[in-house]
Structures are given as C-alpha cells and as structure tokens.
Write an enzyme that holds these catalytic residues in place. Sequence first.
Site, PDB file in Angstrom:
ATOM      1  N   TYR A   1     -16.161 -30.427  58.714  1.00 24.93           N
ATOM      2  CA  TYR A   1     -15.973 -28.988  58.497  1.00 24.93           C
ATOM      3  C   TYR A   1     -14.596 -28.499  58.893  1.00 24.93           C
ATOM      4  O   TYR A   1     -14.094 -27.535  58.349  1.00 24.93           O
ATOM      5  CB  TYR A   1     -16.994 -28.205  59.319  1.00 24.93           C
TER       6      TYR A   1
ATOM      7  N   GLU B   1     -30.049 -21.275  59.886  1.00 24.25           N
ATOM      8  CA  GLU B   1     -28.959 -21.944  60.592  1.00 24.25           C
ATOM      9  C   GLU B   1     -29.371 -22.190  62.055  1.00 24.25           C
ATOM     10  O   GLU B   1     -28.826 -21.615  62.988  1.00 24.25           O
ATOM     11  CB  GLU B   1     -27.684 -21.101  60.447  1.00 24.25           C
ATOM     12  N   TRP B   2     -30.395 -23.004  62.244  1.00 24.75           N
ATOM     13  CA  TRP B   2     -30.842 -23.452  63.559  1.00 24.75           C
ATOM     14  C   TRP B   2     -30.945 -22.287  64.550  1.00 24.75           C
ATOM     15  O   TRP B   2     -31.616 -21.311  64.252  1.00 24.75           O
ATOM     16  CB  TRP B   2     -29.921 -24.582  64.068  1.00 24.75           C
TER      17      TRP B   2
ATOM     18  N   HIS C   1     -33.124 -35.078  59.714  1.00 24.52           N
ATOM     19  CA  HIS C   1     -32.169 -33.992  59.949  1.00 24.52           C
ATOM     20  C   HIS C   1     -32.747 -33.100  61.053  1.00 24.52           C
ATOM     21  O   HIS C   1     -33.070 -31.936  60.843  1.00 24.52           O
ATOM     22  CB  HIS C   1     -31.917 -33.220  58.652  1.00 24.52           C
TER      23      HIS C   1
ATOM     24  N   TRP D   1     -21.984 -27.741  52.079  1.00 22.54           N
ATOM     25  CA  TRP D   1     -23.058 -27.048  52.799  1.00 22.54           C
ATOM     26  C   TRP D   1     -22.854 -25.559  52.608  1.00 22.54           C
ATOM     27  O   TRP D   1     -21.845 -25.041  53.077  1.00 22.54           O
ATOM     28  CB  TRP D   1     -23.009 -27.403  54.295  1.00 22.54           C
TER      29      TRP D   1
ATOM     30  N   ASN E   1     -28.737 -37.481  60.347  1.00 25.83           N
ATOM     31  CA  ASN E   1     -27.702 -36.460  60.211  1.00 25.83           C
ATOM     32  C   ASN E   1     -27.128 -36.131  61.581  1.00 25.83           C
ATOM     33  O   ASN E   1     -27.875 -35.789  62.507  1.00 25.83           O
ATOM     34  CB  ASN E   1     -28.307 -35.181  59.623  1.00 25.83           C
ATOM     35  N   GLU E   2     -25.813 -36.256  61.706  1.00 26.38           N
ATOM     36  CA  GLU E   2     -25.100 -35.810  62.903  1.00 26.38           C
ATOM     37  C   GLU E   2     -25.851 -36.143  64.205  1.00 26.38           C
ATOM     38  O   GLU E   2     -26.275 -35.231  64.937  1.00 26.38           O
ATOM     39  CB  GLU E   2     -24.827 -34.309  62.825  1.00 26.38           C
TER      40      GLU E   2
ATOM     41  N   GLU F   1     -20.599 -33.188  54.412  1.00 23.21           N
ATOM     42  CA  GLU F   1     -20.787 -31.741  54.568  1.00 23.21           C
ATOM     43  C   GLU F   1     -19.454 -31.089  54.861  1.00 23.21           C
ATOM     44  O   GLU F   1     -18.666 -31.611  55.664  1.00 23.21           O
ATOM     45  CB  GLU F   1     -21.724 -31.397  55.744  1.00 23.21           C
TER      46      GLU F   1
ATOM     47  N   GLN G   1     -34.394 -26.365  57.242  1.00 26.22           N
ATOM     48  CA  GLN G   1     -33.588 -25.172  56.991  1.00 26.22           C
ATOM     49  C   GLN G   1     -33.942 -24.449  55.691  1.00 26.22           C
ATOM     50  O   GLN G   1     -33.664 -23.262  55.556  1.00 26.22           O
ATOM     51  CB  GLN G   1     -32.103 -25.546  57.010  1.00 26.22           C
TER      52      GLN G   1
END
Length: 602
Positions: free
Chosen positions: A425, A563-564, A245, A556, A290-291, A505, A142
């Site tokens: 989040y 952003e992807w 990630h 974050w 990550n996630e 995050e 990113q």
Amino acid sequence: MFTQIACLLLYVQVSLGAATSGSLLSSPTTVSPSTHSSSTASITISVPTSTATPNPGGASFPPVGSITRNFSPTGLDQLWNVVGPVESPPFTTTVEPQTPVILPSPPPTLYPSFYANRPKDILSDYKYPKGFIFGLDTAAYQVEGATKEEGKGPSMWDWASRQPGAIADNSTADIADLQYYLYKEDVARVAALGVKAHSFSISWARILPFGTADSPVNQQGIDHYADLIQYHLKSGVEPIATLFHWDTPLALQAYYGGFTSGQIVDDFVHYAKTVFAAYNGTVKTWFTFNEPRVFCGQVASYPFNITYAPGVNTSTAPYQCSYNLIHAHAGAVKAFREMNIVGEIAFKSDDFVGTPWRKNTTDDAAAVERHGAFQIGVFADPIYTTGDWPTILKDTLPPEYLPRFTEEEKREILGSADFFAIDAYRSQYISAPDEGLDACLSNGPSDPEWPQCNTIREFDSNAMWAVGASADVGAPWLQDTSRFFRDAMKEIHRRWPTQKIYVTEFGFAQPFENERTELYRIKEDTDRTNYLMSYLGEMLLSIHEDHIPIMGAFIWSMVDNAEWGQGLSTRFGVQYVNYTTLERTYKRSALALSEFFEAHLQ
Ligand code: NOJ
C-alpha cells in the site's frame, strides 16, 4: 516485564483495521495512545471458574479449553451463543443479476492535459506484459455478510465485532455487502469494467463450522464456493482464493487458543486439503495466508488478548502465532504439492522495507534493516531465502518469545511458495527511535519501541513535507507514496528474489468519503483515483525500466466493506455500497481503472 510490548501492540487494539500497517511488528510514532488499559501483560490465559473471561477492555470469552467438542447442532448453538444475537440478512437466496451490465458514461476529465493525463494516456508507450493479471480484492469476513447462514460456524471476528469498543463505529459485518448472495452481481459488474480476476477468501468456518480435522464438513459451504467459482469462470473473471484472511473459526480459539497453539497446524492443513480437493482445476492461484504479520498482531491485541493457549501471554502471542502459522503454511503447501494440485501457491506478505529518514545517520540505516526484518523478513526469510527467522529477530527475541526451528523444519519451510506476493500500500521513511538504536536495544522490554527499535516517519527530515497525501482518518497509516513504489519493489526483489511478483493489494481510503451524503460527491473519489493512476504508472516503470517481474496488480477493494476495527465507515471500495439498500455504484476510480487497463493490457 512484558508491559511495554503490550503497549506497543495496543495500536491494533484501537485500530484493528489499520491492518496493513503499523501494527504487529512496527512501532509508528504517530500512533495515538490507546484509551484502553495497558495492563494486558498481566492477563494470563488460563482460568477458571466463571463461564467467561473478562478483560480490561470489557470483552469476555469462555476460558480456553472450557467448551468441549460437540459437533452436533447443539454444539454449534453453544458456539454461536459466545457471539450472541446476529442480524439476519434481508434475503437468503442468490440474486441473479441483470446482464449485460451497462457502464455509465465516463466522468469528465479530472485535470487539463497540461497538468495530468487521462488514464488511457498515462505512459502510453508502455504496456503490461502478456499474461499480466488485473484484479480486485475482497475477503470473506469483510464482504460476505450472511454470517450465520447455510451452516456456517462463528469466526473470531463475529465475536470480536461485538466486544465493547472493538469497532470504531460499532458496526458489525453481519450483513455488510451481502456478497454471499450478491456475488453474481459483483462479478458481472467488475467483468463489465474489464477486470480479469477477483482475489477473494474462503471462510474456514463455512467449510468446517467447528474448524477441526475430525469435525464434519458443511456441504452447503463447499457448494457455495463451487458455484461462486463457476460463475467467475463463466464471466471471464479468474477466481483467486485465499484460505485464511483472519477469520479463525471461533471453535478453535475456544478449544485450544487458535493460532497461539500448535494444535492449529494439523487443523489448518486438513482444511486446506479439503478446499484444494474441492476446487482443484478451477482455482489456479492460491494463497494460504493473508498478511500473517498483521494477523499475529491482532491475536496479541484487544479483544483477542483473552483467548490464548496455556503458557502464552500478550507479549509472546505474536511470535507463538507466527511460529504456528508458518508451520501451517508450509504444511498446506506440502499437501498442495503432494496432491498435485494444478496451479501456484504462496502467501501474501505486506508492508515495505523503508528508506532511511536521515541520510547521514547510520542508526537510521540500521533501523531500516530492522523494519525490513520485522515487517517482511519475519515470514519471507524462512519461506524464500533461508528457512529461518531473520538474524535480527533471533538476536533480539529469546526463544521464549520466538521459538526456534529445527533443521528439518527449516528444510520444510524453505521454498514453500511459488512466487512472491506483497500487499504494498505504501512505503515510508524509517528512523532509529528517538532514544537511539543502542539505547532501545539495551533497554530491552522496558523500552516502548522494543523489540522493533525503529520508527516510521511520515514526513521528510529536512522540511517536514509529508511523504504523500493522507488517506481518510480511518486509515491513519496510509499515505499516497506511489513515488516510492519503484524503490520499494527493487528492495523487495533484491532481498527475496523470485521469478514472479504479484502486488496483491493496494488501495486508498478517500478522505471524508463516509461523511458525504450525496452520491455525486461520493462517486468523485479524486484522491483514490490519483493514487491508483500514479501507482499503476510507477508499476509500468518498475516493470520496464527496473525489470521487476510484476505480473499482477490487485486493487483493494472491489466494493466498500467492513474495515476490521474501523467498521463500515472506512471505505476502500472502488464501488460505493449503500449499506441500507445494498446497491452498488461505480466511483470514478473504477472507471479510471477500466480505461487504464483497457489501454495498457495486451
Ligand atoms: C489489507 C488487508 O488484507 C485488508 O483486509 C484490509 O481491509 C486492507 N489492508 C485495508 O486496510
């Protein structure tokens, strides 16, 4: 039979950046229908005769297994040819920043004191515990840019960002923030704010351009992160590293289908060992993944849905991925412990358990259980509490979808984390699906809500008030739900108890930020500031009144970034980045964080 699951997963297809939420294992009702065909279930893996596999969205990838392992420069070129041309950065040496960095004078107060406190005055009787970490996050794909520099191999996101319709604004991350060469400036700027840590990720394809255990290490990649880590330490900013990630080396996808194949496990463990050995003693806090839930949702979605291992399809991909990934995690942690690496290690969970939407409906309470199991329990149960998948998942998904663990595997997985990490989040209401929980379960794969059979509600069931202010349209899953933070953390701590939690995050995309052109308007990120200050106040209460052992808060993001699937136009940074000049500018939120933590750290 699998078509419905494919439909469900298409949310990620059009909105890969909606990563943190609403993707893989959830079924948000607010999701707009995809513009892509839902016939991905008919796509099978293997293939054929042509040099590239097309899919209904227009993406193409060489048939998995068709590229042979060739670890020479020619072999690397062959991999880059799958990606196509890449934009070169405007410079290719590390920039020395001008130090010391002088902070701008603070912005005027946002509100009169009868309405809201200044950051330093929020809950001024409470401090964070000694040793508490205030950090900012980034991730390699990113922010780094320099996509093809210094021996790096291509990653699947270098490829994905070029597939038709994959990125909402058609941008790539070829340059993005160019943090690869500007990391010193970024570290110096956040050190000036009083930031204590930077949670970044290492690009696997920079360390091992071909990804595999038997392929050469790229010394330039190793040296780069060594320099970056040393610069952090010199600047008083703790370097915290995530191994993965989401940027799978393209080679591994081409050779065997990446995380949809069990072959990934040994290759990941080898990569992890290489990195542990290189940075042992300098990085103290590590994350394997990550996630993973969100990542395994991406794997099942456009454009990745033509890159599976033999025998895997769109419907089974998320679960095959989860199974392989959890083995890769456990293997890496085992190596970490056997190598006596100094420090602590875990993975980053994400999302929330949820609150029943209607208080008097047992179906909604059951739906909350399903949400918790599919969103967090899927990895947290095996790793923290049982060694096994949540019962809800096993009762719902047959082994053809979700492979079962042996007793020996369970023993290896259980306890493979030193603390709990959660990208928290938001927290929202959960209800049973409209058709009812029982109907959803008995409909099985023909039900669009199956297998999760729960629905996210972004407003209350009485008067339809939103759970919180909405973020930018580029992050449709995100509302400011700070007021639910304490309950969300209580639930997490109750279900997966640990001695220490990091909130790894949280952050907010300021509405319309990318539409603004004047810097003075961009810097005034009021909604993000409100989100962060409310959130951090709730975190103080969570620690002091609920006794939740939170020992770190990571925002974050350090800078605006790619952003992807949303591309560069959805901005999460507490610093603005002008993508033409690469200049950074502190937003109000960055200065509010600085003021807040100066007053609340001890
Ligand atoms: C979580 C992911 O880890 C990160 O990559 C992403 O940019 C943020 N959520 C915001 O969506």
